[in-house]
Design a protein around this motif. Structure first.
Motif, PDB file in Angstrom:
ATOM      1  N   ARG A  10       0.517  -1.228  -0.236  1.00  0.00           N
ATOM      2  CA  ARG A  10      -0.140  -0.319  -0.232  1.00  0.00           C
ATOM      3  C   ARG A  10       0.793   1.360   0.252  1.00  0.00           C
ATOM      4  NH1 ARG A  10      -3.468   2.923   3.905  1.00  0.00           N
ATOM      5  NH2 ARG A  10      -4.928   3.723   2.830  1.00  0.00           N
ATOM      6  N   ALA A  11       1.749   1.155   0.844  1.00  0.00           N
ATOM      7  CA  ALA A  11       2.726   2.594   0.942  1.00  0.00           C
ATOM      8  C   ALA A  11       3.200   2.365  -0.455  1.00  0.00           C
ATOM      9  CB  ALA A  11       3.596   2.273   2.203  1.00  0.00           C
ATOM     10  N   MET A  12       4.450   1.805  -1.407  1.00  0.00           N
ATOM     11  CA  MET A  12       4.864   1.734  -2.290  1.00  0.00           C
ATOM     12  C   MET A  12       3.821   2.468  -3.214  1.00  0.00           C
ATOM     13  SD  MET A  12       7.564   0.735  -2.441  1.00  0.00           S
ATOM     14  CE  MET A  12       8.136   1.080  -3.667  1.00  0.00           C
ATOM     15  N   LYS A  13       2.468   1.819  -3.457  1.00  0.00           N
ATOM     16  CA  LYS A  13       1.281   2.235  -4.454  1.00  0.00           C
ATOM     17  C   LYS A  13       1.233   3.982  -3.911  1.00  0.00           C
ATOM     18  CE  LYS A  13      -1.266  -1.863  -4.851  1.00  0.00           C
ATOM     19  NZ  LYS A  13      -2.537  -2.451  -4.976  1.00  0.00           N
ATOM     20  N   ILE A  14       0.823   4.141  -3.102  1.00  0.00           N
ATOM     21  CA  ILE A  14       0.756   5.287  -2.857  1.00  0.00           C
ATOM     22  C   ILE A  14       2.229   6.569  -2.999  1.00  0.00           C
ATOM     23  CG2 ILE A  14       0.804   7.301  -0.732  1.00  0.00           C
ATOM     24  CD1 ILE A  14      -1.142   5.084   0.237  1.00  0.00           C
ATOM     25  N   MET A  15       3.570   5.903  -3.033  1.00  0.00           N
ATOM     26  CA  MET A  15       4.479   6.478  -3.546  1.00  0.00           C
ATOM     27  C   MET A  15       4.518   6.876  -5.040  1.00  0.00           C
ATOM     28  SD  MET A  15       5.916   8.053  -0.569  1.00  0.00           S
ATOM     29  CE  MET A  15       6.962   8.885  -1.697  1.00  0.00           C
ATOM     30  N   LYS A  16       3.998   5.312  -5.384  1.00  0.00           N
ATOM     31  CA  LYS A  16       4.663   5.312  -7.080  1.00  0.00           C
ATOM     32  C   LYS A  16       3.727   6.972  -7.799  1.00  0.00           C
ATOM     33  CE  LYS A  16       6.534   1.162  -7.520  1.00  0.00           C
ATOM     34  NZ  LYS A  16       6.320  -0.144  -8.209  1.00  0.00           N
ATOM     35  N   GLY A  17       1.952   6.751  -7.598  1.00  0.00           N
ATOM     36  CA  GLY A  17       1.538   7.310  -7.578  1.00  0.00           C
ATOM     37  C   GLY A  17       1.804   9.202  -6.935  1.00  0.00           C
ATOM     38  N   LEU A  18       2.405   9.052  -6.058  1.00  0.00           N
ATOM     39  CA  LEU A  18       3.287  10.641  -5.659  1.00  0.00           C
ATOM     40  C   LEU A  18       4.016  11.587  -7.301  1.00  0.00           C
ATOM     41  CD1 LEU A  18       2.913  10.929  -2.037  1.00  0.00           C
ATOM     42  CD2 LEU A  18       1.788  12.339  -4.103  1.00  0.00           C
ATOM     43  N   ALA A  19       4.860   9.931  -7.041  1.00  0.00           N
ATOM     44  CA  ALA A  19       6.128   9.927  -7.730  1.00  0.00           C
ATOM     45  C   ALA A  19       5.591  10.247  -9.684  1.00  0.00           C
ATOM     46  CB  ALA A  19       6.725   9.123  -8.081  1.00  0.00           C
ATOM     47  N   ALA A  20       4.345   9.277 -10.060  1.00  0.00           N
ATOM     48  CA  ALA A  20       4.222  10.254 -11.112  1.00  0.00           C
ATOM     49  C   ALA A  20       3.392  11.018 -10.957  1.00  0.00           C
ATOM     50  CB  ALA A  20       2.599   8.693 -11.636  1.00  0.00           C
ATOM     51  N   GLU A  21       2.405  11.329 -10.432  1.00  0.00           N
ATOM     52  CA  GLU A  21       2.032  12.447 -10.388  1.00  0.00           C
ATOM     53  C   GLU A  21       2.766  13.821 -10.696  1.00  0.00           C
ATOM     54  OE1 GLU A  21      -1.157  15.943  -7.128  1.00  0.00           O
ATOM     55  OE2 GLU A  21      -0.833  13.162  -7.113  1.00  0.00           O
ATOM     56  N   TYR A  22       4.247  13.426  -9.351  1.00  0.00           N
ATOM     57  CA  TYR A  22       5.259  14.519  -9.673  1.00  0.00           C
ATOM     58  C   TYR A  22       5.657  15.217 -10.750  1.00  0.00           C
ATOM     59  CZ  TYR A  22       9.623  16.630  -8.931  1.00  0.00           C
ATOM     60  OH  TYR A  22      10.823  17.498  -8.762  1.00  0.00           O
ATOM     61  N   LYS A  23       5.799  13.906 -11.269  1.00  0.00           N
ATOM     62  CA  LYS A  23       6.349  13.659 -12.703  1.00  0.00           C
ATOM     63  C   LYS A  23       5.505  14.806 -14.249  1.00  0.00           C
ATOM     64  CE  LYS A  23       8.691  10.488 -15.987  1.00  0.00           C
ATOM     65  NZ  LYS A  23       8.685  11.467 -17.350  1.00  0.00           N
ATOM     66  N   ASP A  24       4.330  14.158 -13.723  1.00  0.00           N
ATOM     67  CA  ASP A  24       3.253  14.923 -14.851  1.00  0.00           C
ATOM     68  C   ASP A  24       3.338  16.181 -14.373  1.00  0.00           C
ATOM     69  OD1 ASP A  24       3.109  12.356 -15.888  1.00  0.00           O
ATOM     70  OD2 ASP A  24       1.101  12.639 -14.927  1.00  0.00           O
ATOM     71  N   ILE A  25       3.288  16.667 -13.471  1.00  0.00           N
ATOM     72  CA  ILE A  25       3.285  17.885 -13.327  1.00  0.00           C
ATOM     73  C   ILE A  25       4.649  18.944 -13.483  1.00  0.00           C
ATOM     74  CG2 ILE A  25       3.323  19.910 -11.194  1.00  0.00           C
ATOM     75  CD1 ILE A  25       1.297  18.543  -9.768  1.00  0.00           C
ATOM     76  N   THR A  26       5.364  18.567 -13.120  1.00  0.00           N
ATOM     77  CA  THR A  26       7.224  18.885 -13.764  1.00  0.00           C
ATOM     78  C   THR A  26       6.827  19.183 -15.161  1.00  0.00           C
ATOM     79  OG1 THR A  26       8.195  16.562 -13.197  1.00  0.00           O
ATOM     80  CG2 THR A  26       8.436  18.042 -11.651  1.00  0.00           C
ATOM     81  N   ASP A  27       6.472  18.074 -16.136  1.00  0.00           N
ATOM     82  CA  ASP A  27       7.147  17.806 -17.797  1.00  0.00           C
ATOM     83  C   ASP A  27       5.896  18.917 -17.920  1.00  0.00           C
ATOM     84  OD1 ASP A  27       8.297  15.900 -17.110  1.00  0.00           O
ATOM     85  OD2 ASP A  27       6.998  14.378 -17.733  1.00  0.00           O
ATOM     86  N   GLU A  28       4.696  19.222 -17.484  1.00  0.00           N
ATOM     87  CA  GLU A  28       3.832  20.000 -17.998  1.00  0.00           C
ATOM     88  C   GLU A  28       4.206  21.310 -17.613  1.00  0.00           C
ATOM     89  OE1 GLU A  28      -1.128  21.538 -17.059  1.00  0.00           O
ATOM     90  OE2 GLU A  28      -0.203  19.773 -16.395  1.00  0.00           O
TER      91      GLU A  28
END
Length: 133
Positions: free
Chosen positions: A23-41
């Motif tokens: 569960r912790a890994m899923k949450i952190m991966k989701g946050l990392a993906a969201e961070y990457k999307d935000i920085t790319d945009e």
């Protein structure tokens, strides 16, 4: 991929059939993906005006305005170079003319002295003034 899992995520309650670490890994991966999307945009948003500027510069350099500016620049440089060459030539010509006039005058005075020495009409004074100083 190393993702740091905060302590708060480890202490939350678990759903049935879930492991605490999953569960912790899923949450952190989701946050990392969201961070990457935000920085790319964000980077795309910053790059778009610059890319548009580069495109406008590229289209501007392909126009005849640039060729006209280059032509006018070359024309003015050539005109200035021609003026410089002509002024140097006129300066050399005037110096040569002054030199020739001076040498003619010197030769005429020298001829007068030589002819007068032969005829003994006049002599240079032994002393510069009448008091023989």
């Amino acid at each position: 991929e190393s993702i740091v899992i905060p302590e708060q995520l480890n202490s939350n309650y678990l759903r049935i059939g879930e492991d605490k670490d999953d569960r912790a890994m899923k949450i952190m991966k989701g946050l990392a993906a969201e961070y990457k999307d935000i920085t790319d945009e964000y980077h795309r948003a910053l790059d778009i005006p610059f890319i548009k500027y580069l495109e406008s510069q590229k289209t501007w350099t392909d126009t005849t305005a640039v060729r006209d500016l280059e032509y006018n620049g070359n024309l003015s440089i050539n005109n200035l170079a021609a003026q410089y060459r002509s002024s140097v030539k006129s300066l050399i010509r005037s110096e040569m003319l002054k030199n020739s006039i001076t040498s003619q005058r010197y030769l005429s005075v020298l001829r007068k002295i030589q002819t007068n020495e032969k005829n003994y009409r006049w002599k240079l004074a032994k002393y510069p003034d009448r008091f023989h100083r």
